[in-house]
Scaffold this motif. Sequence first.
Motif, mmCIF file in Angstrom:
data_model
loop_
_atom_site.group_PDB
_atom_site.id
_atom_site.type_symbol
_atom_site.label_atom_id
_atom_site.label_comp_id
_atom_site.label_asym_id
_atom_site.label_seq_id
_atom_site.Cartn_x
_atom_site.Cartn_y
_atom_site.Cartn_z
ATOM 1 N N MET A 179 0.842 -1.167 0.000
ATOM 2 C CA MET A 179 0.000 0.000 0.000
ATOM 3 C C MET A 179 0.891 1.236 0.000
ATOM 4 N N MET A 180 0.465 2.213 -0.752
ATOM 5 C CA MET A 180 1.220 3.457 -0.897
ATOM 6 C C MET A 180 0.403 4.603 -0.317
ATOM 7 N N LEU A 181 1.037 5.393 0.532
ATOM 8 C CA LEU A 181 0.411 6.579 1.092
ATOM 9 C C LEU A 181 1.126 7.795 0.520
ATOM 10 N N GLY A 215 -3.451 -1.271 -4.543
ATOM 11 C CA GLY A 215 -3.737 -1.912 -5.820
ATOM 12 C C GLY A 215 -4.499 -0.952 -6.704
ATOM 13 N N ASP A 216 -5.678 -1.361 -7.159
ATOM 14 C CA ASP A 216 -6.512 -0.501 -7.997
ATOM 15 C C ASP A 216 -7.436 0.395 -7.180
ATOM 16 N N ALA A 269 -4.266 8.853 -7.500
ATOM 17 C CA ALA A 269 -4.816 8.360 -6.237
ATOM 18 C C ALA A 269 -5.799 9.347 -5.616
ATOM 19 N N SER A 270 -5.615 10.631 -5.908
ATOM 20 C CA SER A 270 -6.470 11.666 -5.328
ATOM 21 C C SER A 270 -6.787 12.712 -6.392
#
Length: 81
Positions: A1-3, A55-56, A43-44
């Motif tokens: 997971m990427m933040l 993921g997606d 992502a945002s």
Amino acid sequence: MMLYGSTLSPFVRKVPAYAAEKGIDLEIQPSGFPHPTPEFCAASPFRKMPALSDGDYCLSDSTAIIHYLEAKFPEPELIPA
């Protein structure tokens, strides 16, 4: 997971703190402020920090991310029912 987000933001900092209490590994990437990276924008779309990419699935807003992590990783329970 990427933040994605700036660690200067208290809203961004609360997500890794919560994840650490749950034992969840998050990779943290800067959003690229003031010139956001394409990955952060994907992502945002509204460029709201922090943003999580799993993921997606993408989600922004720190409280929403914490509730998502609680649902995905219910143990240990940190948000009471």
